[in-house]
Write a protein that holds these residues in place. Structure first.
Motif, short mmCIF file in Angstrom:
data_model
loop_
_atom_site.label_atom_id
_atom_site.label_comp_id
_atom_site.label_asym_id
_atom_site.label_seq_id
_atom_site.Cartn_x
_atom_site.Cartn_y
_atom_site.Cartn_z
N LEU A 76 0.86 -1.18 0.00
CA LEU A 76 0.00 0.00 0.00
C LEU A 76 0.89 1.23 0.00
O LEU A 76 1.80 1.35 0.83
CB LEU A 76 -0.92 0.00 1.21
N MET A 100 -0.52 -0.91 -4.57
CA MET A 100 -1.83 -0.40 -4.20
C MET A 100 -1.74 1.06 -3.74
O MET A 100 -1.53 1.34 -2.56
CB MET A 100 -2.42 -1.27 -3.09
N VAL A 102 -3.13 4.71 -2.62
CA VAL A 102 -4.34 5.33 -2.06
C VAL A 102 -4.11 6.83 -1.97
O VAL A 102 -2.97 7.29 -1.89
CB VAL A 102 -4.70 4.76 -0.66
N VAL A 111 -8.58 3.88 4.31
CA VAL A 111 -7.29 3.20 4.30
C VAL A 111 -7.43 1.84 4.99
O VAL A 111 -6.88 0.83 4.53
CB VAL A 111 -6.21 4.05 5.00
N ALA A 114 -8.83 -0.76 2.65
CA ALA A 114 -7.84 -1.26 1.69
C ALA A 114 -6.86 -2.22 2.37
O ALA A 114 -6.53 -3.28 1.83
CB ALA A 114 -7.09 -0.10 1.05
N LEU A 115 -6.41 -1.86 3.57
CA LEU A 115 -5.47 -2.71 4.29
C LEU A 115 -6.06 -4.07 4.62
O LEU A 115 -5.41 -5.11 4.45
CB LEU A 115 -5.04 -2.00 5.59
N VAL A 120 -2.79 -6.40 3.79
CA VAL A 120 -1.54 -5.74 3.45
C VAL A 120 -0.51 -5.90 4.58
O VAL A 120 -0.81 -5.63 5.74
CB VAL A 120 -1.79 -4.24 3.17
N VAL A 123 3.70 -1.27 3.77
CA VAL A 123 3.19 0.06 3.45
C VAL A 123 4.37 0.97 3.14
O VAL A 123 5.40 0.94 3.83
CB VAL A 123 2.39 0.66 4.63
#
Length: 226
Positions: A76, A100, A102, A111, A114-115, A120, A123
């Motif tokens: 991410l 990925m 954002v 967030v 998405a995680l 994920v 990062v």
């Protein structure tokens, strides 16, 4: 804010049967010392050549792999339009992982979605603001093991586990590349045209953001069509 110079035409044939990292390598071979990226830092434009960009991407990929990033993992990336963040996206794609991005102003709940959706573990954050956002989300997103930051300002006293600077990541990758002369080419061959190049999300204006995976072939076919 970064600017990307359009020097690619003529260096490759816009075939979709390749990957973005291999396109970068082709440009580095054909255009070498030509400027690929310019970024203004404290009012002064800093330049990165195609050869330098390729080297940074390979160092990043080798560094990520040393941390345990593997095929199918997601990286991410949260922050503004910065060259190092784009380099991280390319490196994740080179390792056949999900790059990925954002929005830097994405709300914590967005967030978190998405995680959690992609479990994920890695990062790449632009600065202290984005690092703080990710660290605050770790309790509800325990899969996050490594947080890499680009801008070190304000982060010197942080002791959170798994926190690593962009420079540390590249130094680790550079050491691996120096020790193994075949690693650079191996990294460029890890992903194929149908492996993921980007994992993007909708804006979420009508509900939860929806994820869409674009392959290298998808993106390069769009370039060819244009």
């Amino acid at each position: 804010m970064a600017r990307f110079d359009a020097h690619t035409r003529g260096s490759w044939d816009f075939s979709a049967d390749t990957t973005l990292p291999r396109v970068l390598a082709a440009n580095a071979q054909a255009l070498g010392d030509a400027v690929a990226v310019r970024e203004k830092d404290r009012g002064i434009w800093q330049q990165t050549t195609w050869s330098q960009w390729l080297q940074s991407m390979l160092q990043c990929a080798a560094g990520l792999e040393a941390l345990g990033f593997a095929r199918g993992d997601a990286l991410l990336v949260v922050g503004d339009n910065r060259p190092n963040l784009y380099t991280g996206l390319l490196a994740a794609g080179a390792l056949a992982g999900h790059a990925m991005p954002v929005y830097p102003d994405a709300a914590p709940d967005e967030v978190r979605h998405a995680l959690q959706a992609a479990q994920v573990r890695f990062v790449l954050a632009e600065d202290q603001e984005q690092v703080d956002k990710i660290l605050d989300l770790r309790e509800s997103c325990p899969a996050v093991a490594h947080v890499i930051y680009d801008d070190p300002r304000g982060l010197a006293a942080y002791t959170a586990p798994g926190l690593v600077s962009w420079q540390q990541l590249l130094q680790t990758g550079a050491a691996r590349l120096q020790q193994d002369a075949s690693l650079a080419d191996s990294l460029l061959q890890r992903a194929g045209p149908d492996d993921p190049a980007a994992f993007i999300h909708s804006s979420g204006t009508t509900g939860r953001p929806k994820g869409v995976v674009l392959s290298h072939r998808n993106i390069l076919a769009g370039v060819a069509n244009a």
